[in-house]
Design a protein around this motif. Structure first.
Motif, PDB file in Angstrom:
ATOM      1  N   LYS A  22       0.813  -1.221   0.000  1.00 31.97           N
ATOM      2  CA  LYS A  22       0.000   0.000   0.000  1.00 31.97           C
ATOM      3  C   LYS A  22       0.851   1.279   0.000  1.00 31.97           C
ATOM      4  CE  LYS A  22      -3.565  -2.660   0.228  1.00 31.97           C
ATOM      5  NZ  LYS A  22      -3.777  -3.368  -1.009  1.00 31.97           N
ATOM      6  N   LEU A  23       1.994   1.234  -0.676  1.00 28.95           N
ATOM      7  CA  LEU A  23       2.803   2.448  -0.823  1.00 28.95           C
ATOM      8  C   LEU A  23       2.167   3.325  -1.888  1.00 28.95           C
ATOM      9  CD1 LEU A  23       6.484   1.086  -0.859  1.00 28.95           C
ATOM     10  CD2 LEU A  23       5.100   1.788   1.101  1.00 28.95           C
ATOM     11  N   ASP A  24       2.313   4.636  -1.735  1.00 23.55           N
ATOM     12  CA  ASP A  24       1.801   5.509  -2.783  1.00 23.55           C
ATOM     13  C   ASP A  24       2.794   5.457  -3.957  1.00 23.55           C
ATOM     14  OD1 ASP A  24       3.789   7.703  -2.656  1.00 23.55           O
ATOM     15  OD2 ASP A  24       2.812   8.306  -0.798  1.00 23.55           O
ATOM     16  N   PRO A  25       2.382   5.880  -5.146  1.00 18.52           N
ATOM     17  CA  PRO A  25       3.265   5.763  -6.317  1.00 18.52           C
ATOM     18  C   PRO A  25       4.621   6.441  -6.131  1.00 18.52           C
ATOM     19  CG  PRO A  25       1.029   6.265  -7.027  1.00 18.52           C
ATOM     20  CD  PRO A  25       1.037   6.364  -5.528  1.00 18.52           C
ATOM     21  N   GLY A  26       4.653   7.579  -5.472  1.00 20.97           N
ATOM     22  CA  GLY A  26       5.929   8.271  -5.232  1.00 20.97           C
ATOM     23  C   GLY A  26       6.852   7.465  -4.335  1.00 20.97           C
ATOM     24  N   GLN A  27       6.292   6.910  -3.265  1.00 15.22           N
ATOM     25  CA  GLN A  27       7.092   6.085  -2.352  1.00 15.22           C
ATOM     26  C   GLN A  27       7.601   4.830  -3.061  1.00 15.22           C
ATOM     27  OE1 GLN A  27       4.115   5.584   0.772  1.00 15.22           O
ATOM     28  NE2 GLN A  27       5.510   6.605   2.217  1.00 15.22           N
ATOM     29  N   ALA A  28       6.747   4.214  -3.850  1.00 18.26           N
ATOM     30  CA  ALA A  28       7.138   2.998  -4.566  1.00 18.26           C
ATOM     31  C   ALA A  28       8.268   3.303  -5.541  1.00 18.26           C
ATOM     32  CB  ALA A  28       5.936   2.411  -5.303  1.00 18.26           C
ATOM     33  N   ASN A  29       8.157   4.392  -6.269  1.00 19.20           N
ATOM     34  CA  ASN A  29       9.176   4.782  -7.239  1.00 19.20           C
ATOM     35  C   ASN A  29      10.507   5.085  -6.537  1.00 19.20           C
ATOM     36  OD1 ASN A  29       9.889   5.325  -9.963  1.00 19.20           O
ATOM     37  ND2 ASN A  29       9.736   7.515  -9.550  1.00 19.20           N
ATOM     38  N   ARG A  30      10.461   5.867  -5.464  1.00 18.31           N
ATOM     39  CA  ARG A  30      11.689   6.198  -4.726  1.00 18.31           C
ATOM     40  C   ARG A  30      12.288   4.948  -4.090  1.00 18.31           C
ATOM     41  NH1 ARG A  30       8.424  10.372  -3.037  1.00 18.31           N
ATOM     42  NH2 ARG A  30       8.392   9.659  -0.874  1.00 18.31           N
ATOM     43  N   SER A  31      11.442   4.019  -3.668  1.00 16.40           N
ATOM     44  CA  SER A  31      11.936   2.778  -3.061  1.00 16.40           C
ATOM     45  C   SER A  31      12.760   1.964  -4.052  1.00 16.40           C
ATOM     46  CB  SER A  31      10.767   1.929  -2.547  1.00 16.40           C
ATOM     47  OG  SER A  31      10.085   2.593  -1.518  1.00 16.40           O
ATOM     48  N   VAL A  32      12.295   1.884  -5.297  1.00 14.54           N
ATOM     49  CA  VAL A  32      13.026   1.128  -6.318  1.00 14.54           C
ATOM     50  C   VAL A  32      14.328   1.845  -6.673  1.00 14.54           C
ATOM     51  CG1 VAL A  32      12.961   0.194  -8.665  1.00 14.54           C
ATOM     52  CG2 VAL A  32      10.932   0.035  -7.207  1.00 14.54           C
ATOM     53  N   ASP A  33      14.278   3.169  -6.814  1.00 15.39           N
ATOM     54  CA  ASP A  33      15.506   3.920  -7.114  1.00 15.39           C
ATOM     55  C   ASP A  33      16.543   3.742  -6.007  1.00 15.39           C
ATOM     56  OD1 ASP A  33      14.424   4.839  -9.491  1.00 15.39           O
ATOM     57  OD2 ASP A  33      13.809   6.777  -8.660  1.00 15.39           O
ATOM     58  N   LEU A  34      16.091   3.773  -4.773  1.00 16.21           N
ATOM     59  CA  LEU A  34      16.981   3.598  -3.628  1.00 16.21           C
ATOM     60  C   LEU A  34      17.551   2.181  -3.597  1.00 16.21           C
ATOM     61  CD1 LEU A  34      17.988   5.250  -1.209  1.00 16.21           C
ATOM     62  CD2 LEU A  34      16.031   4.389   0.082  1.00 16.21           C
ATOM     63  N   ALA A  35      16.732   1.205  -3.946  1.00 19.13           N
ATOM     64  CA  ALA A  35      17.207  -0.186  -3.998  1.00 19.13           C
ATOM     65  C   ALA A  35      18.292  -0.332  -5.050  1.00 19.13           C
ATOM     66  CB  ALA A  35      16.051  -1.129  -4.297  1.00 19.13           C
ATOM     67  N   LYS A  36      18.124   0.324  -6.197  1.00 20.69           N
ATOM     68  CA  LYS A  36      19.131   0.261  -7.257  1.00 20.69           C
ATOM     69  C   LYS A  36      20.467   0.794  -6.748  1.00 20.69           C
ATOM     70  CE  LYS A  36      18.249   2.827 -10.837  1.00 20.69           C
ATOM     71  NZ  LYS A  36      17.891   3.398 -12.145  1.00 20.69           N
ATOM     72  N   GLU A  37      20.433   1.911  -6.021  1.00 18.79           N
ATOM     73  CA  GLU A  37      21.665   2.478  -5.451  1.00 18.79           C
ATOM     74  C   GLU A  37      22.318   1.503  -4.479  1.00 18.79           C
ATOM     75  OE1 GLU A  37      21.038   6.292  -3.561  1.00 18.79           O
ATOM     76  OE2 GLU A  37      19.710   6.934  -5.197  1.00 18.79           O
ATOM     77  N   HIS A  38      21.506   0.951  -3.571  1.00 17.68           N
ATOM     78  CA  HIS A  38      22.052   0.043  -2.560  1.00 17.68           C
ATOM     79  C   HIS A  38      22.628  -1.224  -3.193  1.00 17.68           C
ATOM     80  CE1 HIS A  38      21.221   1.778   1.406  1.00 17.68           C
ATOM     81  NE2 HIS A  38      20.295   2.467   0.756  1.00 17.68           N
ATOM     82  N   MET A  39      21.953  -1.756  -4.187  1.00 20.22           N
ATOM     83  CA  MET A  39      22.441  -2.977  -4.831  1.00 20.22           C
ATOM     84  C   MET A  39      23.728  -2.716  -5.604  1.00 20.22           C
ATOM     85  SD  MET A  39      19.106  -5.062  -5.935  1.00 20.22           S
ATOM     86  CE  MET A  39      20.120  -6.442  -6.381  1.00 20.22           C
TER      87      MET A  39
END
Length: 147
Positions: A22-39
């Protein structure tokens, strides 16, 4: 190449985050971008730190990514940033973090296996002059034998 793999599944993953957590679209998008950085940073750090064989075993499906300390470190760091940078409550971040990293590791591993990538291919995929760093790092660890 790592960016292109993650970008190719970003829509699917953001949809999953919105539906399951139930993340909002902005949170979901930032979450994936942040995951890319961490990975990206986590895999590079492990590779240059001497555990490239462990990364290859994980990406080739010989070992589970859940059992790899590098993955666990990435997840923990990512969970902390989900709360601090994206504003996801810690209890939710502890669910989102493992889900996202596992999802992406599965996609990357699938690509490595499907294309029969070797070590030099994976070094290129991680980018950032990793091949030179690894070669130099290994030479240093072997007493300059290759210098």
């Amino acid at each position: 190449m790592l960016d292109s793999i993650i970008n190719s599944v970003k829509g699917q993953l953001t949809g999953e985050l919105q539906n399951q957590f139930k993340l909002d679209p902005g949170q979901a998008n930032r979450s994936v971008d942040l995951a890319k950085e961490h990975m990206t940073e986590g895999l590079k750090k492990e590779a240059t730190g001497g555990d490239f064989g462990g990364i290859m075993d994980m990406l080739k499906g010989k070992k589970s990514h859940e059992d790899n300390p590098a993955t666990n470190n990435m997840i923990q760091s990512y969970v902390n940033d989900l709360s601090a940078k994206v504003g996801i409550p810690e209890s939710m971040a502890k669910q989102v973090g493992p889900f996202v990293i596992s999802f992406l590791m599965g996609k990357i591993s699938g690509k490595v296996q499907a294309e029969g990538m070797g070590q030099s291919d994976v070094m290129g995929m991680l980018g950032g002059g990793l091949k030179d760093k690894l070669t130099k790092g290994m030479g240093d660890k072997l007493g300059g034998l290759f210098n």
